[in-house]
Design a protein around this motif. Structure first.
Motif, PDB file in Angstrom:
ATOM      1  N   ILE A   1       1.078  -1.059  -0.068  1.00  0.00           N
ATOM      2  CA  ILE A   1       0.041   0.071   0.169  1.00  0.00           C
ATOM      3  C   ILE A   1       0.749   1.236  -0.073  1.00  0.00           C
ATOM      4  O   ILE A   1       0.577   2.117  -0.490  1.00  0.00           O
ATOM      5  CB  ILE A   1      -1.122  -0.051   1.258  1.00  0.00           C
ATOM      6  CG1 ILE A   1      -1.745  -1.155   0.918  1.00  0.00           C
ATOM      7  CG2 ILE A   1      -1.771   1.381   1.299  1.00  0.00           C
ATOM      8  CD1 ILE A   1      -2.566  -1.466   2.514  1.00  0.00           C
ATOM      9  N   ASP A   2       1.987   1.315   0.909  1.00  0.00           N
ATOM     10  CA  ASP A   2       2.762   2.539   0.794  1.00  0.00           C
ATOM     11  C   ASP A   2       3.391   2.555  -0.627  1.00  0.00           C
ATOM     12  O   ASP A   2       3.589   3.785  -0.823  1.00  0.00           O
ATOM     13  CB  ASP A   2       4.012   2.147   1.696  1.00  0.00           C
ATOM     14  CG  ASP A   2       3.573   1.630   3.290  1.00  0.00           C
ATOM     15  OD1 ASP A   2       3.341   2.700   4.054  1.00  0.00           O
ATOM     16  OD2 ASP A   2       3.351   0.650   3.525  1.00  0.00           O
TER      17      ASP A   2
ATOM     18  N   LYS B   1       0.792   4.007  -2.812  1.00  0.00           N
ATOM     19  CA  LYS B   1       1.020   5.639  -2.507  1.00  0.00           C
ATOM     20  C   LYS B   1       2.128   6.477  -3.046  1.00  0.00           C
ATOM     21  O   LYS B   1       2.007   7.439  -3.199  1.00  0.00           O
ATOM     22  CB  LYS B   1       0.765   5.717  -1.073  1.00  0.00           C
ATOM     23  CG  LYS B   1      -0.753   4.938  -0.612  1.00  0.00           C
ATOM     24  CD  LYS B   1      -1.222   5.569   0.792  1.00  0.00           C
ATOM     25  CE  LYS B   1      -1.328   7.107   0.701  1.00  0.00           C
ATOM     26  NZ  LYS B   1      -2.194   7.514   1.751  1.00  0.00           N
TER      27      LYS B   1
ATOM     28  N   TYR C   1      -8.531  -0.433  -2.130  1.00  0.00           N
ATOM     29  CA  TYR C   1      -8.819   0.916  -1.378  1.00  0.00           C
ATOM     30  C   TYR C   1      -9.379   2.213  -2.183  1.00  0.00           C
ATOM     31  O   TYR C   1      -8.702   2.382  -3.288  1.00  0.00           O
ATOM     32  CB  TYR C   1      -7.205   1.298  -0.852  1.00  0.00           C
ATOM     33  CG  TYR C   1      -6.922   0.149  -0.220  1.00  0.00           C
ATOM     34  CD1 TYR C   1      -7.273   0.456   1.453  1.00  0.00           C
ATOM     35  CD2 TYR C   1      -6.153  -0.968  -0.300  1.00  0.00           C
ATOM     36  CE1 TYR C   1      -6.868  -0.386   2.393  1.00  0.00           C
ATOM     37  CE2 TYR C   1      -5.695  -1.765   0.762  1.00  0.00           C
ATOM     38  CZ  TYR C   1      -5.954  -1.581   2.200  1.00  0.00           C
ATOM     39  OH  TYR C   1      -5.848  -2.703   3.127  1.00  0.00           O
ATOM     40  N   ASN C   2      -9.992   2.846  -1.751  1.00  0.00           N
ATOM     41  CA  ASN C   2     -10.640   4.051  -2.601  1.00  0.00           C
ATOM     42  C   ASN C   2      -9.717   5.256  -2.755  1.00  0.00           C
ATOM     43  O   ASN C   2     -10.213   5.872  -3.839  1.00  0.00           O
ATOM     44  CB  ASN C   2     -12.170   4.518  -1.942  1.00  0.00           C
ATOM     45  CG  ASN C   2     -11.964   5.113  -0.427  1.00  0.00           C
ATOM     46  OD1 ASN C   2     -11.360   4.340   0.463  1.00  0.00           O
ATOM     47  ND2 ASN C   2     -12.156   6.445  -0.183  1.00  0.00           N
ATOM     48  N   LEU C   3      -8.625   5.319  -2.048  1.00  0.00           N
ATOM     49  CA  LEU C   3      -7.665   6.458  -2.219  1.00  0.00           C
ATOM     50  C   LEU C   3      -6.500   6.161  -3.030  1.00  0.00           C
ATOM     51  O   LEU C   3      -5.568   6.811  -3.451  1.00  0.00           O
ATOM     52  CB  LEU C   3      -7.484   7.099  -1.109  1.00  0.00           C
ATOM     53  CG  LEU C   3      -8.485   7.671  -0.359  1.00  0.00           C
ATOM     54  CD1 LEU C   3      -8.093   8.232   0.970  1.00  0.00           C
ATOM     55  CD2 LEU C   3      -9.105   8.732  -1.230  1.00  0.00           C
ATOM     56  N   ILE C   4      -6.474   4.709  -3.521  1.00  0.00           N
ATOM     57  CA  ILE C   4      -5.659   4.385  -4.559  1.00  0.00           C
ATOM     58  C   ILE C   4      -6.219   4.645  -6.168  1.00  0.00           C
ATOM     59  O   ILE C   4      -7.385   3.765  -6.156  1.00  0.00           O
ATOM     60  CB  ILE C   4      -5.019   3.057  -4.686  1.00  0.00           C
ATOM     61  CG1 ILE C   4      -4.364   2.972  -3.328  1.00  0.00           C
ATOM     62  CG2 ILE C   4      -3.949   2.486  -5.816  1.00  0.00           C
ATOM     63  CD1 ILE C   4      -3.204   3.540  -2.850  1.00  0.00           C
TER      64      ILE C   4
ATOM     65  N   ARG D   1      -5.717   7.987   8.835  1.00  0.00           N
ATOM     66  CA  ARG D   1      -6.500   8.035   7.627  1.00  0.00           C
ATOM     67  C   ARG D   1      -5.918   9.248   6.940  1.00  0.00           C
ATOM     68  O   ARG D   1      -5.311  10.113   7.270  1.00  0.00           O
ATOM     69  CB  ARG D   1      -7.959   8.149   7.503  1.00  0.00           C
ATOM     70  CG  ARG D   1      -8.345   9.615   8.505  1.00  0.00           C
ATOM     71  CD  ARG D   1      -9.658   9.654   8.448  1.00  0.00           C
ATOM     72  NE  ARG D   1     -10.785   9.755   7.268  1.00  0.00           N
ATOM     73  CZ  ARG D   1     -11.938  10.180   7.090  1.00  0.00           C
ATOM     74  NH1 ARG D   1     -12.676  10.174   7.940  1.00  0.00           N
ATOM     75  NH2 ARG D   1     -12.477  10.189   5.892  1.00  0.00           N
TER      76      ARG D   1
ATOM     77  N   VAL E   1       0.149   5.850   6.897  1.00  0.00           N
ATOM     78  CA  VAL E   1      -1.042   6.777   6.258  1.00  0.00           C
ATOM     79  C   VAL E   1      -1.844   5.575   5.457  1.00  0.00           C
ATOM     80  O   VAL E   1      -1.218   5.116   4.472  1.00  0.00           O
ATOM     81  CB  VAL E   1      -0.548   7.964   5.360  1.00  0.00           C
ATOM     82  CG1 VAL E   1      -1.788   8.774   4.778  1.00  0.00           C
ATOM     83  CG2 VAL E   1       0.327   9.016   6.292  1.00  0.00           C
ATOM     84  N   SER E   2      -3.007   5.621   5.801  1.00  0.00           N
ATOM     85  CA  SER E   2      -4.032   4.720   5.079  1.00  0.00           C
ATOM     86  C   SER E   2      -4.302   4.901   3.707  1.00  0.00           C
ATOM     87  O   SER E   2      -3.856   6.220   3.223  1.00  0.00           O
ATOM     88  CB  SER E   2      -5.003   4.355   5.980  1.00  0.00           C
ATOM     89  OG  SER E   2      -6.066   3.533   5.154  1.00  0.00           O
ATOM     90  N   ALA E   3      -5.025   4.219   2.831  1.00  0.00           N
ATOM     91  CA  ALA E   3      -5.421   4.341   1.656  1.00  0.00           C
ATOM     92  C   ALA E   3      -6.833   4.563   1.457  1.00  0.00           C
ATOM     93  O   ALA E   3      -7.542   4.256   0.468  1.00  0.00           O
ATOM     94  CB  ALA E   3      -4.723   3.556   0.536  1.00  0.00           C
TER      95      ALA E   3
END
Lengths: 166, 437
Positions: free
Chosen positions: A36-37, A40, A75-78, B133, B173-175
């Protein structure tokens, strides 16, 4: 066979991206733990994560692209599609709903010509709904890029997105 | 120093952050200096147990008891050669209507860090994570700066203040995704996986992050720790008005005159919070009901205004105190639309692992949408009742997301049945022509 992800590309991660990903790998027991990192980090550099970039990350983390895509799409923010320079996150959870966030979504659509999930033709903005932003005493709220806007009303939207503003 | 409001004593009216210097000049890190290497981890644990601190993330589980399940002997073995134990701060605040941890992290990051260092010392955890978050940019930045300041000052790192205790602290920091707030889902996310909750047992205290002993605590819970260790269990118990100890960050959102978040004695009544702090209802609006502590708690109504906001009292009334941040339902907001918004939220945020949640919640959302838009039939009420029974049952799913989602639905059907009937009989939402919708 899925054609969503090409079998092989020679897309490379940049030095900056690799350095940042390797710094994360240094404090976890398994390379894949930083999936995930890493997504991002690459997204911070490129704005989104393309199929080619996803494959490059997967190779670096020694995991399958399919597994990494399963994580990325969870994940909705990827972002697995290109987004605008700024993402508008409009809270649609309960406290903002009580205070009329539905009308604000329509307001953004009227001003920018895009609905939820869409990007303006000039690539300036992408409009997305978001879960409760944790500022419910200032509802309705939204974020534009990294900035939180509180007690949002039509005037706020006009100031931000009206003609001559954006 | 304000001993009655320990958690918000450094919160300034303009919400500017308290830096290391001003934190220390207000007594900060004295608790750490007094305890680390001087009191034993077992002594610290006993104080937390005696204080009756309960988890502020919503479940209200006794913190000392949770910590006591962590093995204290040497935990190195073949799968954990370094003997790591982990402390994780759950800063993934996303419960609808909840806005308290943001305040604590943005305004007083060192308070959280001092609490975490002492929690880690008590548990003898050598690595700590703050799982935050992604939308909390300001809090993330302030926590990262505070951690760097602590490293320079010797509060974090090797041999903290000469005690021989080492602690590394990371901010993750989450996604996105609400489900990351569930502690086992959070652990999955921190391992870089999809945030699917895990079946318990094994519990994280024994086998958590990467299979190692792990404690996950909420921000507000951890912020209490150093105050308790410094001033003792009796002091903490004396702060509460009822059996539950300490203070609580209560919040009110919805159509009240002065929505906000206040630190008050645990057990302050709903009426006092609503009328004295939130200023009562906005002009032209009447109170119909409220969710006491976030989107996944059962409605209470005007008959419950004199109840104390603590875990047991609200529990006995058929709801949960949850996060302690109330969401107000007024008389011009449609209860069916209100619940529909919540169920759509939970349906969207389901991780998709368990069937009742993945398939059941969208079904509930569909039925509610039919009723709200005037397409509802009388038998829809039976369907909803059956859904509440199956989706809401504890044990049908790995985690509490789906049962939590059913709480506002079942209680709306209990307290506002006429509203459902009026939608179905009238073929339209009776609130829709009003200003609010």
């Amino acid at each position: 066979m899925s054609e969503l992800i090409p079998v092989c590309t020679d897309e490379q991660l940049s030095e900056t991206e690799l350095a940042a990903i390797d710094a994360e790998i240094a404090h976890v027991p398994y390379r894949a733990s930083v999936a995930i990192d890493a997504l991002k980090i690459v997204q911070a550099q490129r704005g989104w994560v393309s199929d080619d970039a996803l494959q490059a990350i997967a190779r670096h983390l020694k995991m399958s692209a399919e597994e990494l895509d399963g994580i990325a799409t969870f994940y909705n923010l990827i972002f697995r599609r290109p987004v605008g320079d700024k993402v508008i996150l409009l809270c649609d959870s309960i406290s903002c709903w009580i205070k009329g966030c539905d009308g604000l979504t329509q307001g953004v659509t009227d001003l920018l010509g895009v609905g939820p999930g869409e990007t303006t033709p000039d690539k300036a903005y992408t409009l997305l709904p978001i879960t409760c932003l944790g500022a419910c005493d200032k509802a309705p709220v939204m974020m534009v890029g990294e900035e939180l806007y509180e007690n949002v009303d039509e005037q706020t939207l006009h100031a931000l997105f009206g003609k001559g503003q954006a | 120093m304000n001993l009655d409001r320990p958690l918000t004593r450094n919160v300034r009216p303009d919400r500017s952050p308290t830096d290391l210097h001003s934190y220390e000049s207000n007594g900060g890190y004295q608790s750490l200096r007094g305890a680390i290497g001087k009191s034993s981890p077992a002594d610290c644990l006993q104080i937390i147990k005696d204080s009756n601190l309960r988890g502020r993330g919503g479940a209200g589980f006794p913190t000392g008891m949770k910590w006591s399940f962590v093995p204290m002997e040497n935990v190195s073995n073949a799968s954990n050669p370094d003997g790591h134990k982990y402390l994780i701060c759950n800063a993934d605040e996303m419960e609808p209507g909840t806005f308290k941890d943001r305040l604590l992290m943005e305004c007083d990051p060192h308070q959280l860090i001092e609490g975490m260092i002492l929690a880690a010392y008590t548990l003898q955890a050598d690595v700590a994570y703050i799982f935050i978050r992604a939308e909390y940019y300001k809090a993330t930045q302030r926590l990262r700066e505070a951690i760097e300041d602590c490293k320079r000052k010797g509060y974090l790192g090797q041999n903290i203040l000469g005690s021989g205790f080492d602690l590394t602290m990371h901010v993750h920091v989450s996604a996105g995704r609400y489900i990351c707030g569930e502690e086992t889902a959070l652990i999955s996310a921190l391992e870089g996986k999809r945030a699917n909750p895990r079946a318990k047992p094994p519990f994280p205290q024994v086998s958590g992050l990467w299979g190692r002993p792990t404690i996950v605590n909420n921000v507000e819970t951890l912020c209490n720790v150093h105050h308790i260790i410094e001033r003792g269990a009796d002091w903490f118990q004396s702060l509460g008005k009822t059996k539950d100890s300490g203070t609580k960050l209560y919040g009110v959102s919805g159509r009240v005159k002065n929505p906000g978040c206040w630190e008050l004695p645990m057990g302050t009544t709903v009426r006092e919070i609503l009328e004295e702090y939130a200023g009562g209802m906005e002009d032209g609006y009447q109170l119909r009901g409220f969710l006491p502590g976030g989107g996944s708690t059962d409605f209470l109504t005007t008959e419950h205004l004199d109840l104390a906001m603590d875990y047991d009292t609200i529990g006995k009334a058929g709801s949960r105190m949850g996060t302690g941040t109330m969401i107000i339902l007024d008389d011009k907001t449609c209860p069916v639309g209100f619940v529909k918004n919540l169920i759509e939220f939970f349906a969207r945020e389901s991780c998709g692992f368990c069937t009742p949640c993945r398939d059941g919640l969208p079904w509930s959302a569909q039925v509610l949408d039919d009723i709200e838009s005037g397409r509802g039939k009388a038998e829809d009420m039976d369907t909803l009742a059956r859904q509440v029974q199956f989706i809401g049952a504890i044990g049908n799913t790995h985690c509490a997301l789906a049962p939590g989602a059913m709480e506002p639905l079942q209680s709306a059907m209990k307290y506002f049945p006429d509203d459902f009937t009026r939608h179905i009989d009238g073929g339209a939402c009776p609130y829709c022509d009003r200003e609010n919708r």
